[in-house]
Design a protein around this motif. Structure first.
Motif, short mmCIF file in Angstrom:
data_model
loop_
_atom_site.label_atom_id
_atom_site.label_comp_id
_atom_site.label_asym_id
_atom_site.label_seq_id
_atom_site.Cartn_x
_atom_site.Cartn_y
_atom_site.Cartn_z
N ALA A 95 0.84 -1.21 0.00
CA ALA A 95 0.00 0.00 0.00
C ALA A 95 0.87 1.26 0.00
O ALA A 95 0.58 2.23 -0.70
N ALA A 96 1.96 1.24 0.76
CA ALA A 96 2.88 2.38 0.80
C ALA A 96 3.53 2.59 -0.57
O ALA A 96 3.71 3.72 -1.02
N LYS A 97 3.86 1.50 -1.25
CA LYS A 97 4.44 1.58 -2.59
C LYS A 97 3.46 2.25 -3.55
O LYS A 97 3.82 3.15 -4.31
N GLU A 98 2.19 1.83 -3.50
CA GLU A 98 1.17 2.41 -4.39
C GLU A 98 0.97 3.90 -4.11
O GLU A 98 0.88 4.70 -5.04
N ARG A 99 0.91 4.28 -2.83
CA ARG A 99 0.75 5.69 -2.47
C ARG A 99 1.92 6.52 -3.00
O ARG A 99 1.73 7.60 -3.56
#
Length: 133
Positions: A95-99
């Motif tokens: 999720a952090a990568k996508e953000r």
């Protein structure tokens, strides 16, 4: 085979403290392999996995920047943050990568771009270490 003590410490806790045969880290000037009795040195580290060679096995630790101090019989890594593979929440990392990728695509101001770039590096580091366990 000879060993040395490796300690990986963050502001919150000691993440790792064991005798190891070798470590491989990514310093700001490139990759370094550290064996027992290495010459003393201090170097800043990149956001990258640390490879720990211990009793014929490779282990990986996600280290998010910091400094490494090499002494004759001990190596200390002072990291902003560090995680063993079993401590990584892979869904949170994805999720952090996508953000971070969304922020980078929006190209707002320079400060946000740098923060997003660093967040992306940390997320990719955590995902890589988790995948190697």
């Amino acid at each position: 085979m000879s060993t040395f003590l490796l300690e990986i410490v963050t502001p919150e806790r000691k993440v790792f403290a064991q005798e190891v045969n070798m470590i491989i880290v990514k310093g700001v000037d490139g990759e370094l392999g550290i064996l027992p009795n290495h010459i003393p040195l201090v170097t800043p580290l990149r956001v990258a996995p640390v490879t720990v060679k211990q009793s014929g096995k490779d282990h990986y630790i996600a280290v998010n920047g910091g400094f490494m101090e090499v002494r004759k019989d001990k190596v200390v890594i002072l990291a902003e943050s560090a995680e063993l593979p079993e401590q990584i929440d892979i869904e949170r990392a994805k999720a952090a990568k996508e953000r971070a990728e969304k922020r980078l695509a929006s190209k707002k101001d320079h400060y946000d771009f740098k923060r997003a770039e660093l967040a992306l590096q940390k997320a990719l580091n955590r995902i890589e270490v988790f995948g190697r366990k």
